[in-house]
Design an enzyme around this catalytic site. Sequence first.
Site, mmCIF file in Angstrom:
data_model
loop_
_atom_site.group_PDB
_atom_site.id
_atom_site.type_symbol
_atom_site.label_atom_id
_atom_site.label_comp_id
_atom_site.label_asym_id
_atom_site.label_seq_id
_atom_site.Cartn_x
_atom_site.Cartn_y
_atom_site.Cartn_z
ATOM 1 N N ALA A 69 0.780 -0.552 0.260
ATOM 2 C CA ALA A 69 0.063 0.006 -0.112
ATOM 3 C C ALA A 69 0.826 1.374 -0.085
ATOM 4 O O ALA A 69 0.443 2.390 0.167
ATOM 5 C CB ALA A 69 -1.125 0.053 1.035
ATOM 6 N N LEU A 71 4.019 4.015 1.124
ATOM 7 C CA LEU A 71 4.037 4.386 2.387
ATOM 8 C C LEU A 71 3.831 4.624 3.413
ATOM 9 O O LEU A 71 2.186 4.649 3.390
ATOM 10 C CB LEU A 71 4.722 6.267 1.588
ATOM 11 C CG LEU A 71 5.415 6.866 2.873
ATOM 12 C CD1 LEU A 71 6.338 6.754 2.921
ATOM 13 C CD2 LEU A 71 5.027 8.483 3.151
ATOM 14 N N LEU A 73 1.571 5.968 5.856
ATOM 15 C CA LEU A 73 1.491 6.924 6.514
ATOM 16 C C LEU A 73 1.113 7.656 7.357
ATOM 17 O O LEU A 73 1.383 9.729 7.429
ATOM 18 C CB LEU A 73 -0.567 7.464 5.266
ATOM 19 C CG LEU A 73 -0.157 7.491 3.586
ATOM 20 C CD1 LEU A 73 -2.078 6.867 3.483
ATOM 21 C CD2 LEU A 73 0.552 8.254 3.362
ATOM 22 N N GLY A 116 4.210 4.222 -3.392
ATOM 23 C CA GLY A 116 5.940 3.672 -3.100
ATOM 24 C C GLY A 116 6.041 1.679 -3.204
ATOM 25 O O GLY A 116 7.061 1.807 -3.526
ATOM 26 N N GLU A 119 6.555 2.263 -6.675
ATOM 27 C CA GLU A 119 8.251 2.846 -6.739
ATOM 28 C C GLU A 119 9.196 1.845 -6.244
ATOM 29 O O GLU A 119 9.967 1.566 -6.759
ATOM 30 C CB GLU A 119 7.613 4.122 -5.702
ATOM 31 C CG GLU A 119 7.610 5.291 -6.144
ATOM 32 C CD GLU A 119 7.754 6.157 -5.204
ATOM 33 O OE1 GLU A 119 8.518 7.080 -6.112
ATOM 34 O OE2 GLU A 119 7.023 6.280 -3.748
ATOM 35 N N GLU A 139 -1.310 9.261 -4.644
ATOM 36 C CA GLU A 139 -0.072 11.196 -3.923
ATOM 37 C C GLU A 139 -0.747 12.759 -4.311
ATOM 38 O O GLU A 139 -0.888 13.083 -3.199
ATOM 39 C CB GLU A 139 1.116 10.951 -4.577
ATOM 40 C CG GLU A 139 2.568 10.707 -3.996
ATOM 41 C CD GLU A 139 2.317 8.381 -4.807
ATOM 42 O OE1 GLU A 139 1.619 8.584 -5.528
ATOM 43 O OE2 GLU A 139 2.843 7.833 -4.472
ATOM 44 N N ARG A 142 -3.716 13.176 -2.089
ATOM 45 C CA ARG A 142 -3.383 12.757 -0.526
ATOM 46 C C ARG A 142 -2.861 14.324 0.085
ATOM 47 O O ARG A 142 -2.385 14.466 1.065
ATOM 48 C CB ARG A 142 -2.759 11.960 -0.305
ATOM 49 C CG ARG A 142 -3.712 10.419 -0.176
ATOM 50 C CD ARG A 142 -3.590 9.219 0.928
ATOM 51 N NE ARG A 142 -3.902 8.088 0.666
ATOM 52 C CZ ARG A 142 -5.446 7.693 0.229
ATOM 53 N NH1 ARG A 142 -5.938 8.425 0.097
ATOM 54 N NH2 ARG A 142 -5.173 6.477 0.112
HETATM 55 C C1 1HE Z 1 -1.817 1.845 6.421
HETATM 56 C C2 1HE Z 1 -1.144 2.056 4.590
HETATM 57 C C3 1HE Z 1 -0.441 3.014 4.557
HETATM 58 C C4 1HE Z 1 -3.555 0.626 4.854
HETATM 59 N N1 1HE Z 1 0.201 3.515 5.219
HETATM 60 N N2 1HE Z 1 -1.446 2.147 6.839
HETATM 61 N N3 1HE Z 1 -0.752 5.220 -0.042
HETATM 62 C C5 1HE Z 1 -2.135 4.973 0.161
HETATM 63 O O1 1HE Z 1 -2.890 6.010 -0.156
HETATM 64 C C6 1HE Z 1 -2.784 3.395 0.338
HETATM 65 C C7 1HE Z 1 -3.288 3.210 1.394
HETATM 66 N N4 1HE Z 1 -3.991 1.889 1.491
HETATM 67 C C8 1HE Z 1 -4.627 1.698 0.737
HETATM 68 O O2 1HE Z 1 -5.808 2.412 -0.068
HETATM 69 C C9 1HE Z 1 -6.503 0.743 1.557
HETATM 70 O O3 1HE Z 1 -5.289 -0.030 2.403
HETATM 71 C C10 1HE Z 1 -5.497 -0.831 0.334
HETATM 72 C C11 1HE Z 1 -7.008 -0.431 -1.158
HETATM 73 C C12 1HE Z 1 -3.921 -0.770 0.270
HETATM 74 C C13 1HE Z 1 -6.212 -1.972 0.909
HETATM 75 O O4 1HE Z 1 -7.693 -1.651 1.941
HETATM 76 P P1 1HE Z 1 -8.314 -2.152 2.475
HETATM 77 O O5 1HE Z 1 -9.313 -2.312 2.961
HETATM 78 O O6 1HE Z 1 -7.397 -4.367 2.375
HETATM 79 O O7 1HE Z 1 -7.452 -2.359 4.250
HETATM 80 P P2 1HE Z 1 -7.991 -0.906 4.620
HETATM 81 O O8 1HE Z 1 -8.755 -1.628 5.591
HETATM 82 O O9 1HE Z 1 -7.109 0.061 4.406
HETATM 83 O O10 1HE Z 1 -6.434 -1.261 5.684
HETATM 84 C C14 1HE Z 1 -5.493 -1.946 7.044
HETATM 85 C C15 1HE Z 1 -5.109 -1.226 7.688
HETATM 86 O O11 1HE Z 1 -4.229 -1.070 7.063
HETATM 87 C C16 1HE Z 1 -5.049 -0.067 8.323
HETATM 88 O O12 1HE Z 1 -4.920 -0.253 9.924
HETATM 89 P P3 1HE Z 1 -6.054 -0.665 10.943
HETATM 90 O O13 1HE Z 1 -5.403 0.148 12.202
HETATM 91 O O14 1HE Z 1 -7.102 0.746 10.655
HETATM 92 O O15 1HE Z 1 -6.027 -2.112 10.348
HETATM 93 C C17 1HE Z 1 -4.712 0.568 7.354
HETATM 94 O O16 1HE Z 1 -4.738 1.989 7.971
HETATM 95 C C18 1HE Z 1 -3.629 -0.156 6.990
HETATM 96 N N5 1HE Z 1 -3.000 0.357 5.920
HETATM 97 N N6 1HE Z 1 -2.997 1.390 3.843
HETATM 98 C C19 1HE Z 1 -0.392 3.060 6.817
HETATM 99 N N7 1HE Z 1 -0.246 3.070 3.272
HETATM 100 C C20 1HE Z 1 8.125 7.342 -0.769
HETATM 101 S S1 1HE Z 1 6.880 8.665 -1.040
HETATM 102 C C21 1HE Z 1 5.855 7.031 -1.596
HETATM 103 C C22 1HE Z 1 3.825 7.901 -1.086
HETATM 104 C C23 1HE Z 1 3.303 6.810 -1.601
HETATM 105 O O17 1HE Z 1 3.139 5.841 -1.448
HETATM 106 S S2 1HE Z 1 1.827 8.235 -0.721
HETATM 107 C C24 1HE Z 1 0.471 6.371 -1.224
HETATM 108 C C25 1HE Z 1 0.201 5.799 -0.171
#
Ligand code: 1HE
Length: 266
Positions: A69, A71, A73, A116, A119, A139, A142
């Site tokens: 998923a 970085l 966040l 990420g 990436e 990104e 967000r």
């Molecule tokens: C996270 C993250 C994360 C999940 N950072 N905690 N990336 C994103 O914007 C993608 C964010 N994630 C999602 O959109 C979804 O999690 C998924 C589509 C990937 C999967 O959905 P799902 O329904 O299977 O899982 P969920 O219920 O959203 O997440 C499960 C747990 O993982 C939940 O935490 P919990 O404590 O509530 O169980 C989420 O908060 C956690 N989680 N993704 C932190 N990314 C070097 S710069 C790079 C810049 C980027 O990468 S920006 C893109 C970031």
Amino acid sequence: MTRKRLTLDLPPSLSAERQDNIAILRLSRPQKRNALDDTTVNGIEEFFAKLPGDIRAVVLHGEGDHFSAGLDLTELTIRNTVESVHHSRNWHRIFDRFEFGKVPVVAVLHGAVVGGGLELAAACHIRVAERSAYYALPEGSRGIYVGGGGSVRIPRLIGTARMMDMMLTGRTYGAEEGQTMGVTQYLVDDGKGLDKGVELALRIAANTALTNYAIMHVLPRIADIERDGGYLMESLMAAIASGDEEAQQRLKDFLEKRAPKALHRG
Ligand code: 1HE
């Protein structure tokens, strides 16, 4: 086909195994969808630094329903601007270190390959997608920007226009589209990615170390420079590679009908 655990003292979000002369690195934080926190990214660096010398290729994949998923966040909210620059530069250093490292890396992608995560995949040398894989760069929505080398690597795979669209509009691409666009070189059915990745890594591991070095280090650099310099670098690399003792033996093996032919495998 025995796999043994590789004990490299990695953080719990990573686990590693070896099979013959290849290693398999698994992102093992499925409860957070393999989100990449500092511990995990630094652990990737440690993995490559500690890799036994006889390992000739690596397969990278993710545990659970998603490759990554992106970085983590939660960490982003506690960094100020200058810390964010250093954080991004740390990703650059670590991803560069294995992209231009000792052994080729095959990424096996499934589910979310996001931000990420994409990436990270883009820094690998070969990408295999399972049909469930999809690609997103959220990104834009967000309020952040890619920071793991995506601006440099992703346009080289899919073009700047497509990346711009993904970031501006949140457009996502599925595994089949990704295969056509050049994100991946291989597309396989769900559940078959790791086997395919291992098969490819074993094939890569059977090349000479010098040829693999040239393919990893020289080929992408030639693609980045002007033609004349590229031709010269190619000639020098070709001469160095073919002068290698192991290369000479392999050429002899072919001419004496002991080596496989270059047949189409389909
Ligand atoms: C996270 C993250 C994360 C999940 N950072 N905690 N990336 C994103 O914007 C993608 C964010 N994630 C999602 O959109 C979804 O999690 C998924 C589509 C990937 C999967 O959905 P799902 O329904 O299977 O899982 P969920 O219920 O959203 O997440 C499960 C747990 O993982 C939940 O935490 P919990 O404590 O509530 O169980 C989420 O908060 C956690 N989680 N993704 C932190 N990314 C070097 S710069 C790079 C810049 C980027 O990468 S920006 C893109 C970031």
